[in-house]
Design a protein around this motif. Structure first.
Motif, PDB file in Angstrom:
ATOM      1  N   ASP A 106      -5.511  12.385   2.119  1.00  0.00           N
ATOM      2  CA  ASP A 106      -5.426  13.374   1.048  1.00  0.00           C
ATOM      3  C   ASP A 106      -3.980  13.472   0.584  1.00  0.00           C
ATOM      4  O   ASP A 106      -3.086  12.840   1.155  1.00  0.00           O
ATOM      5  N   ILE A 107      -3.762  14.270  -0.443  1.00  0.00           N
ATOM      6  CA  ILE A 107      -2.439  14.557  -0.968  1.00  0.00           C
ATOM      7  C   ILE A 107      -2.317  16.067  -1.124  1.00  0.00           C
ATOM      8  O   ILE A 107      -3.308  16.789  -1.072  1.00  0.00           O
ATOM      9  N   GLU A 108      -1.096  16.532  -1.312  1.00  0.00           N
ATOM     10  CA  GLU A 108      -0.873  17.946  -1.593  1.00  0.00           C
ATOM     11  C   GLU A 108      -0.593  18.094  -3.080  1.00  0.00           C
ATOM     12  O   GLU A 108      -0.023  17.202  -3.706  1.00  0.00           O
ATOM     13  N   ALA A 109      -0.992  19.232  -3.623  1.00  0.00           N
ATOM     14  CA  ALA A 109      -0.782  19.505  -5.048  1.00  0.00           C
ATOM     15  C   ALA A 109      -0.003  20.805  -5.209  1.00  0.00           C
ATOM     16  O   ALA A 109      -0.042  21.671  -4.332  1.00  0.00           O
ATOM     17  N   PRO A 110       0.692  20.946  -6.311  1.00  0.00           N
ATOM     18  CA  PRO A 110       1.370  22.213  -6.587  1.00  0.00           C
ATOM     19  C   PRO A 110       0.333  23.336  -6.677  1.00  0.00           C
ATOM     20  O   PRO A 110      -0.833  23.103  -7.024  1.00  0.00           O
ATOM     21  N   SER A 111       0.750  24.548  -6.389  1.00  0.00           N
ATOM     22  CA  SER A 111      -0.176  25.685  -6.404  1.00  0.00           C
ATOM     23  C   SER A 111      -0.746  25.949  -7.797  1.00  0.00           C
ATOM     24  O   SER A 111      -1.795  26.580  -7.925  1.00  0.00           O
ATOM     25  N   SER A 112      -0.084  25.450  -8.842  1.00  0.00           N
ATOM     26  CA  SER A 112      -0.590  25.656 -10.205  1.00  0.00           C
ATOM     27  C   SER A 112      -1.775  24.742 -10.535  1.00  0.00           C
ATOM     28  O   SER A 112      -2.415  24.912 -11.556  1.00  0.00           O
ATOM     29  N   TRP A 113      -2.071  23.789  -9.666  1.00  0.00           N
ATOM     30  CA  TRP A 113      -3.223  22.893  -9.831  1.00  0.00           C
ATOM     31  C   TRP A 113      -4.275  23.324  -8.827  1.00  0.00           C
ATOM     32  O   TRP A 113      -3.989  23.461  -7.641  1.00  0.00           O
ATOM     33  N   TYR A 114      -5.504  23.516  -9.262  1.00  0.00           N
ATOM     34  CA  TYR A 114      -6.563  24.002  -8.377  1.00  0.00           C
ATOM     35  C   TYR A 114      -7.602  22.914  -8.100  1.00  0.00           C
ATOM     36  O   TYR A 114      -8.098  22.274  -9.030  1.00  0.00           O
ATOM     37  N   TYR A 115      -7.909  22.761  -6.830  1.00  0.00           N
ATOM     38  CA  TYR A 115      -8.959  21.832  -6.400  1.00  0.00           C
ATOM     39  C   TYR A 115      -9.820  22.553  -5.368  1.00  0.00           C
ATOM     40  O   TYR A 115      -9.296  23.258  -4.508  1.00  0.00           O
ATOM     41  N   GLU A 116     -11.143  22.363  -5.433  1.00  0.00           N
ATOM     42  CA  GLU A 116     -12.047  23.017  -4.496  1.00  0.00           C
ATOM     43  C   GLU A 116     -12.117  22.328  -3.151  1.00  0.00           C
ATOM     44  O   GLU A 116     -12.454  22.947  -2.151  1.00  0.00           O
ATOM     45  N   SER A 117     -11.820  21.021  -3.108  1.00  0.00           N
ATOM     46  CA  SER A 117     -11.940  20.287  -1.848  1.00  0.00           C
ATOM     47  C   SER A 117     -10.867  19.215  -1.783  1.00  0.00           C
ATOM     48  O   SER A 117      -9.824  19.347  -2.414  1.00  0.00           O
ATOM     49  N   ASN A 118     -11.125  18.151  -1.057  1.00  0.00           N
ATOM     50  CA  ASN A 118     -10.184  17.045  -0.878  1.00  0.00           C
ATOM     51  C   ASN A 118      -9.644  16.615  -2.246  1.00  0.00           C
ATOM     52  O   ASN A 118     -10.389  16.164  -3.107  1.00  0.00           O
ATOM     53  N   ILE A 119      -8.352  16.763  -2.424  1.00  0.00           N
ATOM     54  CA  ILE A 119      -7.729  16.485  -3.720  1.00  0.00           C
ATOM     55  C   ILE A 119      -7.877  15.022  -4.112  1.00  0.00           C
ATOM     56  O   ILE A 119      -8.274  14.708  -5.239  1.00  0.00           O
TER      57      ILE A 119
END
Length: 149
Positions: A102-115
């Motif tokens: 997986d990867i990490e995303a900035p808090s301004s991007w929303y994902y429900e599960s594995n990005i």
């Protein structure tokens, strides 16, 4: 899928493809990326497994058909818009009780599960390998900035 690995050799400061992994003897046969053992011009040698940093392929390919490995720095773009993008590092979270890449995303991007799975399974965002943490360390600063947002 047959697992595929590559290796970073700190002694040569180069990335290598793994031709053969001798697990019982704990060494690997390394070869130039993109070359075959049948190519007599290909540089190859063996190295102890403990002297290498091994990275597994995710089994995924980016928007350009480049295979994605753990340790790759990737650029995520929203609908192809280069201005609305971020960078992140592909990680294998198995040691943290989360058996997935997986990867990490900035808090301004929303994902429900594995990005990573969400992006690869969707049609809106794109992912592009732009380097890796060993050969392109300067890209990590952009990635860390993205994680802090």
């Amino acid at each position: 899928m047959i697992p595929k690995f590559r290796a970073w050799d700190e002694e040569t400061e180069r990335m290598w493809d793994i031709d053969t992994w001798h697990i019982a003897d704990e060494y690997v046969d390394l070869i130039e990326p993109g070359k075959s053992i049948a190519d007599i011009s290909a540089e190859s040698f063996w190295r102890k497994q403990s002297d290498l940093i091994l990275m597994q392929s995710t089994g995924l390919k980016d928007k350009n058909g480049v295979e994605v490995f753990e340790g790759d720095v990737v650029k995520i773009s929203d609908g192809g818009n280069e201005e609305d993008s971020y960078t992140s590092v592909v990680k294998n979270y198995a040691d943290e009780g989360y058996p997935a890449f997986d990867i990490e995303a900035p808090s301004s991007w929303y994902y429900e599960s594995n990005i990573l799975a969400t992006i690869m399974g969707g049609e809106y965002e794109t992912i592009e390998v732009i380097g890796n943490v060993w050969e392109d360390g300067d890209l990590i600063n952009d990635s860390k900035g993205a994680e802090e947002n």
